[in-house]
Design an enzyme around this catalytic site. Sequence first.
Site, mmCIF file in Angstrom:
data_model
loop_
_atom_site.group_PDB
_atom_site.id
_atom_site.type_symbol
_atom_site.label_atom_id
_atom_site.label_comp_id
_atom_site.label_asym_id
_atom_site.label_seq_id
_atom_site.Cartn_x
_atom_site.Cartn_y
_atom_site.Cartn_z
ATOM 1 N N PHE A 205 11.611 -22.065 41.303
ATOM 2 C CA PHE A 205 12.169 -21.743 39.652
ATOM 3 C C PHE A 205 10.618 -22.442 38.495
ATOM 4 O O PHE A 205 10.387 -23.850 38.585
ATOM 5 C CB PHE A 205 13.000 -21.476 38.919
ATOM 6 N N ASP A 314 6.418 -29.863 40.269
ATOM 7 C CA ASP A 314 7.421 -29.536 39.268
ATOM 8 C C ASP A 314 8.686 -30.514 38.628
ATOM 9 O O ASP A 314 9.933 -30.015 39.013
ATOM 10 C CB ASP A 314 7.227 -28.326 38.620
ATOM 11 N N LYS A 345 12.704 -30.406 29.152
ATOM 12 C CA LYS A 345 14.612 -31.205 29.735
ATOM 13 C C LYS A 345 15.149 -32.375 29.512
ATOM 14 O O LYS A 345 14.384 -32.317 27.723
ATOM 15 C CB LYS A 345 14.971 -30.216 30.624
#
Length: 485
Positions: A205, A314, A345
């Site tokens: 993702f 990532d 985040k």
Amino acid sequence: VTKYYTPHTHTFMNFFVVSPQGCRYVSKAAAKTQVEFDYDGPSMTTTVPGPRSQNTGAINFFCNYEESKGNYLVDVDGNRMLDIYTQISSIPIGYNHPALLKVMTNPNNLSTFVNRPALGILPPENFPDKITESLLSVAPSGMTRVQTMSCGACSNENAYKAIFIWYRNKERGPNTPTNEELNTSMINQAPGCPELSILSFMGGFHGRTLGCLATTHSKAIHKLDIPSFDWPVAPFPRLQYPLDEFTRDNAEEEARCLEEVEDLIVKWRQKGKPVAGIVIEPIQAEGGDNHASPDFFRRLRNIARKHGCAFHVDEVQTGGGGTGKFWAHEHWGMDDPADVVSFSKKLLSGGYYHKDELQPYRIFNTWMGDPSKNLFLSEVLNVIRRENLLEQVTRSGKALLNGLYELQAQYPSILSRARGQGTFCAIDACDDATRDRIMLKARDKGVLLGGCGDRTIRFRPALVFKEYHVNLFLNIFNDVLAQHK
């Protein structure tokens, strides 16, 4: 005799275990460390969502962020829940941390909060210094450059663009773009818009913007109805647990996946769509908390070098300390782990670190990040260092994972495959319906959890999640499991 902590009285009570089958799981007692901005436990007055959060559509419930503190999220009905999901893993040091509130009240910071600049052309005078003391102070090994962005998806999307520009600059050498390239780019045609690709992994993702979505393969609903690119998708290792019982099988599985990566790179080159970059998460989060060994990533890094592909790690969800190291790729033990590392985040804004050669001056948007978030990040990093929170994460993670091991042994028909690094942990339920029921029952008892993959429960607490909180969770989780039918 074992001790069970009762949070509201701050005492330990003795419980006698009669038989393994009939006993309630009790986590090992640990001395409670007072956290000045934390509550002492969950407190539930209604089911969740409560009356004031009904008819909310796709959202879970409305929150009272003024009353939320530390590891606890409070909803509009006054329910206080131990938050082990933390806004999809994006709260670094808990709710309303005093150090961050102090940043807000510092008059020297007012201008930064009030005036949001177009950083690409008109950055504030102190911006280089603020980047140096925040993002560059935690730069991954071998990297001294960072491009700020606003979120995880735009970080990855622009990193892909930087990779493509770098790749074409290599091919073009000292030459400037031709008129044909310039003209065809305006009508979305080659050679101006070249047939390049990014190799990604099944279960990965990386975001929901158009380029990122072409590399996202966690849920069909994310991709349905959206046009995409013909880019290669490699299998991600599916490890068997416990790891020490399946050493040979797992090594063979990783070798199979790596062989497929090389085959795909060759195949796409032959198709005229060469792989400019490889993107991968250190732990596939949204796709089900899928892990691979450090050796797998080291060998994948070498494959990228061999074929002239940029290697993009990532760390949007794994970065920021949840694995016990600031970057999850540090667990690989490499001096040169990547060409690009993206983040967001827990780092409160977004962006990507990169090697010098991946510094195109054509990556641009209006804001290019947010200086006010860097003020917060600087203070978050101060708290992490001052309170040794990475060491705390390691201790809490060990307690959490050991507790999950015990629970899956006690409830083998419900739970399996406990796994994790630091507090970045997960466990599988027997099926998705059971997983969802367990999470809802836990929420009604005051614990917020997250799901991922087909049937996985994931744990994403803040870095201030201590062994005391682990014990609270394990006891509540055991109650849920014992009552599960």
